[in-house]
Design a protein around this motif. Structure first.
Motif, PDB file in Angstrom:
ATOM      1  N   MET A  46       0.534  -1.295   0.079  1.00  0.00           N
ATOM      2  CA  MET A  46      -0.081   0.272   0.106  1.00  0.00           C
ATOM      3  C   MET A  46       0.325   1.314  -0.033  1.00  0.00           C
ATOM      4  O   MET A  46       2.001   1.606   0.814  1.00  0.00           O
ATOM      5  N   LEU A  47       0.583   1.815  -0.463  1.00  0.00           N
ATOM      6  CA  LEU A  47       1.017   3.269  -1.201  1.00  0.00           C
ATOM      7  C   LEU A  47       0.229   4.332  -1.195  1.00  0.00           C
ATOM      8  O   LEU A  47       0.100   4.495  -2.653  1.00  0.00           O
ATOM      9  N   GLY A  48      -0.122   4.365   0.498  1.00  0.00           N
ATOM     10  CA  GLY A  48      -1.360   5.788  -0.204  1.00  0.00           C
ATOM     11  C   GLY A  48      -0.410   7.567  -0.561  1.00  0.00           C
ATOM     12  O   GLY A  48       0.196   7.827  -0.364  1.00  0.00           O
ATOM     13  N   GLY A  49      -1.452   8.317   0.071  1.00  0.00           N
ATOM     14  CA  GLY A  49      -1.333  10.102  -0.399  1.00  0.00           C
ATOM     15  C   GLY A  49      -2.860  10.349  -1.115  1.00  0.00           C
ATOM     16  O   GLY A  49      -3.729   9.585  -1.814  1.00  0.00           O
ATOM     17  N   THR A  50      -2.391  11.799  -1.922  1.00  0.00           N
ATOM     18  CA  THR A  50      -3.308  12.761  -2.158  1.00  0.00           C
ATOM     19  C   THR A  50      -3.207  12.824  -3.765  1.00  0.00           C
ATOM     20  O   THR A  50      -4.572  12.718  -4.136  1.00  0.00           O
ATOM     21  N   PHE A  51      -1.799  12.199  -3.718  1.00  0.00           N
ATOM     22  CA  PHE A  51      -1.390  12.087  -5.289  1.00  0.00           C
ATOM     23  C   PHE A  51      -2.531  12.955  -6.319  1.00  0.00           C
ATOM     24  O   PHE A  51      -3.146  13.484  -7.049  1.00  0.00           O
ATOM     25  N   ASP A  52      -1.519  14.936  -5.598  1.00  0.00           N
ATOM     26  CA  ASP A  52      -2.291  15.800  -6.199  1.00  0.00           C
ATOM     27  C   ASP A  52      -1.362  16.586  -7.139  1.00  0.00           C
ATOM     28  O   ASP A  52      -1.301  17.892  -6.216  1.00  0.00           O
ATOM     29  N   PRO A  53      -1.191  16.555  -8.317  1.00  0.00           N
ATOM     30  CA  PRO A  53      -1.424  15.756  -8.626  1.00  0.00           C
ATOM     31  C   PRO A  53      -0.156  14.456  -8.835  1.00  0.00           C
ATOM     32  O   PRO A  53       0.767  14.786  -7.897  1.00  0.00           O
ATOM     33  N   VAL A  54      -0.356  13.672  -8.996  1.00  0.00           N
ATOM     34  CA  VAL A  54       0.837  11.963  -8.900  1.00  0.00           C
ATOM     35  C   VAL A  54       1.384  12.547 -10.330  1.00  0.00           C
ATOM     36  O   VAL A  54       1.448  13.606 -11.128  1.00  0.00           O
ATOM     37  N   GLU A  93     -11.025  12.632 -10.268  1.00  0.00           N
ATOM     38  CA  GLU A  93     -10.413  12.991 -11.173  1.00  0.00           C
ATOM     39  C   GLU A  93      -8.667  12.892 -11.090  1.00  0.00           C
ATOM     40  O   GLU A  93      -8.046  12.106 -11.990  1.00  0.00           O
ATOM     41  N   ARG A  94      -8.031  12.653  -9.312  1.00  0.00           N
ATOM     42  CA  ARG A  94      -7.091  12.506  -8.680  1.00  0.00           C
ATOM     43  C   ARG A  94      -6.265  11.492  -9.413  1.00  0.00           C
ATOM     44  O   ARG A  94      -5.670  10.843  -9.589  1.00  0.00           O
ATOM     45  N   LEU A  95      -7.537  10.558  -9.068  1.00  0.00           N
ATOM     46  CA  LEU A  95      -8.011   8.238  -9.327  1.00  0.00           C
ATOM     47  C   LEU A  95      -7.219   8.907 -11.618  1.00  0.00           C
ATOM     48  O   LEU A  95      -6.677   8.068 -11.304  1.00  0.00           O
ATOM     49  N   GLU A  96      -8.124   9.552 -12.177  1.00  0.00           N
ATOM     50  CA  GLU A  96      -7.680   9.142 -13.061  1.00  0.00           C
ATOM     51  C   GLU A  96      -6.315   9.936 -13.494  1.00  0.00           C
ATOM     52  O   GLU A  96      -5.692   9.020 -14.582  1.00  0.00           O
ATOM     53  N   LEU A  97      -6.316  10.704 -12.939  1.00  0.00           N
ATOM     54  CA  LEU A  97      -4.836  11.254 -13.444  1.00  0.00           C
ATOM     55  C   LEU A  97      -3.447   9.725 -12.854  1.00  0.00           C
ATOM     56  O   LEU A  97      -2.859   9.978 -13.808  1.00  0.00           O
ATOM     57  N   LEU A  98      -4.077   9.568 -12.085  1.00  0.00           N
ATOM     58  CA  LEU A  98      -3.208   8.195 -11.625  1.00  0.00           C
ATOM     59  C   LEU A  98      -2.687   7.354 -12.204  1.00  0.00           C
ATOM     60  O   LEU A  98      -2.037   6.270 -12.632  1.00  0.00           O
ATOM     61  N   LEU A 114       2.182  24.981 -12.100  1.00  0.00           N
ATOM     62  CA  LEU A 114       0.994  25.085 -12.922  1.00  0.00           C
ATOM     63  C   LEU A 114       0.354  26.406 -12.420  1.00  0.00           C
ATOM     64  O   LEU A 114      -0.421  27.106 -13.337  1.00  0.00           O
ATOM     65  N   ALA A 115       0.250  26.658 -11.676  1.00  0.00           N
ATOM     66  CA  ALA A 115      -0.401  28.035 -10.525  1.00  0.00           C
ATOM     67  C   ALA A 115       0.255  29.642 -11.353  1.00  0.00           C
ATOM     68  O   ALA A 115      -1.032  30.410 -12.052  1.00  0.00           O
ATOM     69  N   GLN A 116       1.529  29.245 -12.280  1.00  0.00           N
ATOM     70  CA  GLN A 116       2.283  30.452 -12.473  1.00  0.00           C
ATOM     71  C   GLN A 116       2.198  29.945 -13.769  1.00  0.00           C
ATOM     72  O   GLN A 116       2.944  31.373 -14.284  1.00  0.00           O
ATOM     73  N   GLY A 117       1.349  29.557 -14.642  1.00  0.00           N
ATOM     74  CA  GLY A 117       2.044  29.203 -15.667  1.00  0.00           C
ATOM     75  C   GLY A 117       3.169  28.591 -16.594  1.00  0.00           C
ATOM     76  O   GLY A 117       3.207  29.220 -17.457  1.00  0.00           O
ATOM     77  N   ARG A 118       3.467  28.125 -15.318  1.00  0.00           N
ATOM     78  CA  ARG A 118       5.216  27.749 -16.189  1.00  0.00           C
ATOM     79  C   ARG A 118       5.030  25.931 -16.072  1.00  0.00           C
ATOM     80  O   ARG A 118       3.893  25.374 -15.921  1.00  0.00           O
ATOM     81  N   SER A 119       6.052  25.577 -16.850  1.00  0.00           N
ATOM     82  CA  SER A 119       6.522  24.161 -17.494  1.00  0.00           C
ATOM     83  C   SER A 119       6.581  23.146 -16.044  1.00  0.00           C
ATOM     84  O   SER A 119       7.181  23.805 -15.575  1.00  0.00           O
ATOM     85  N   VAL A 120       6.106  22.073 -16.296  1.00  0.00           N
ATOM     86  CA  VAL A 120       6.093  20.949 -15.899  1.00  0.00           C
ATOM     87  C   VAL A 120       6.920  19.819 -16.631  1.00  0.00           C
ATOM     88  O   VAL A 120       5.982  18.437 -15.906  1.00  0.00           O
ATOM     89  N   ARG A 121       6.767  19.849 -17.701  1.00  0.00           N
ATOM     90  CA  ARG A 121       7.718  19.222 -18.419  1.00  0.00           C
ATOM     91  C   ARG A 121       8.090  18.295 -17.503  1.00  0.00           C
ATOM     92  O   ARG A 121       9.127  18.633 -17.200  1.00  0.00           O
ATOM     93  N   TYR A 122       8.453  16.791 -17.599  1.00  0.00           N
ATOM     94  CA  TYR A 122       9.879  15.805 -17.347  1.00  0.00           C
ATOM     95  C   TYR A 122       9.435  15.760 -15.955  1.00  0.00           C
ATOM     96  O   TYR A 122      10.577  14.809 -14.409  1.00  0.00           O
ATOM     97  N   LEU A 123       8.475  16.568 -15.073  1.00  0.00           N
ATOM     98  CA  LEU A 123       8.280  15.773 -13.061  1.00  0.00           C
ATOM     99  C   LEU A 123       6.821  15.802 -13.986  1.00  0.00           C
ATOM    100  O   LEU A 123       6.231  14.401 -12.618  1.00  0.00           O
ATOM    101  N   LEU A 124       5.897  15.181 -14.520  1.00  0.00           N
ATOM    102  CA  LEU A 124       4.546  14.330 -14.676  1.00  0.00           C
ATOM    103  C   LEU A 124       4.480  13.150 -15.877  1.00  0.00           C
ATOM    104  O   LEU A 124       5.721  13.520 -16.655  1.00  0.00           O
ATOM    105  N   PRO A 125       4.398  12.631 -15.768  1.00  0.00           N
ATOM    106  CA  PRO A 125       3.516  11.713 -17.298  1.00  0.00           C
ATOM    107  C   PRO A 125       3.259  12.468 -18.009  1.00  0.00           C
ATOM    108  O   PRO A 125       2.584  12.448 -17.720  1.00  0.00           O
ATOM    109  N   GLU A 126       4.047  12.253 -19.398  1.00  0.00           N
ATOM    110  CA  GLU A 126       2.993  12.993 -20.072  1.00  0.00           C
ATOM    111  C   GLU A 126       1.450  13.312 -20.296  1.00  0.00           C
ATOM    112  O   GLU A 126       1.149  13.915 -20.553  1.00  0.00           O
ATOM    113  N   ALA A 127       0.834  11.532 -20.008  1.00  0.00           N
ATOM    114  CA  ALA A 127      -0.665  11.983 -20.349  1.00  0.00           C
ATOM    115  C   ALA A 127      -1.070  12.390 -18.670  1.00  0.00           C
ATOM    116  O   ALA A 127      -2.303  12.970 -18.614  1.00  0.00           O
ATOM    117  N   VAL A 128      -0.381  12.109 -17.740  1.00  0.00           N
ATOM    118  CA  VAL A 128      -0.947  13.151 -16.702  1.00  0.00           C
ATOM    119  C   VAL A 128      -0.731  14.905 -16.511  1.00  0.00           C
ATOM    120  O   VAL A 128      -2.201  15.501 -16.927  1.00  0.00           O
TER     121      VAL A 128
END
Length: 209
Positions: A1-9, A49-54, A182-196
């Protein structure tokens, strides 16, 4: 079990899950988003939505499972109840592990029914090697006689022990930092999976966080 809010994963979550599975030779890692985390603030995005992102983040990664059980349960997301549900599924003799990060671990004595966690599972702490502060007295008391120093020792019993585990990658990514970018409109590339990343940007999640 690896829990968390995953907000976002993010990739730190996912890489930790992969390395945890390898280090402990686990059959699978249930990544379980919390609906109402008792000791944290309200998540920024709805549970579904957090589940779908996961699910998007996991994709076809072997051994990782996006597990919705806490989202289907009313009330606070107590880990002891989640472990009880998992234990009922896997049986009394299976080795069951709850993994958590160092910050969450330091508050473990404040969790709901902390002794029950060890009755149901082992606890594995994903260590922060740069953090040397002494543990709170209540946590020291809770852990007395439980700590082991090797995965083999941990897995000799179904539950009851604590192992601190240093994972190889130690990716310094935080969901807070991702939300801020994300709130600042800056890049999150390579921090998240592309689909997320694509789903977050398409729906405008976290744009005002």
């Amino acid at each position: 079990m690896l829990g968390g809010t995953f907000d976002p994963v993010h990739l730190g979550h996912l890489r930790s899950a992969v390395e945890l599975r390898e280090a402990l030779a686990l059959d699978r890692v249930h990544m379980i988003p919390a609906s109402m985390p008792p000791l944290r603030g309200e998540p920024h995005v709805a549970p579904a939505e957090r589940l779908e992102l996961l699910r998007l983040g996991i994709g076809d990664t072997p051994g990782l499972v996006a597990d919705p059980r806490e989202l289907r349960r009313d009330g606070p997301s107590f880990s002891a109840d989640t472990l009880a549900s998992l234990r009922e599924e896997v049986g009394e003799q299976a080795r069951l592990v709850m993994a958590l990060g160092h910050d969450a671990f330091r508050r473990l004595a404040d969790w709901h029914e902390p002794e029950r966690l060890f009755e149901l599972a082992h606890v594995v702490v994903i260590d922060r090697p740069d953090f040397e502060a002494p543990l709170p007295a209540a946590l020291v008391a809770l852990l007395a006689g439980r700590e082991v120093d090797a995965p083999e020792t941990l897995m000799a019993r179904p539950a009851g022990s604590l192992l601190r585990l240093a994972l190889p990658s130690r990716m310094a990514i935080s969901a807070t930092g991702v939300r801020r970018r994300l709130a600042q409109g800056r890049s999150v590339r390579y921090l998240l999976p592309e689909a997320v990343e694509a789903r977050i940007l398409a729906h405008g999640f976290y744009s005002g966080s």
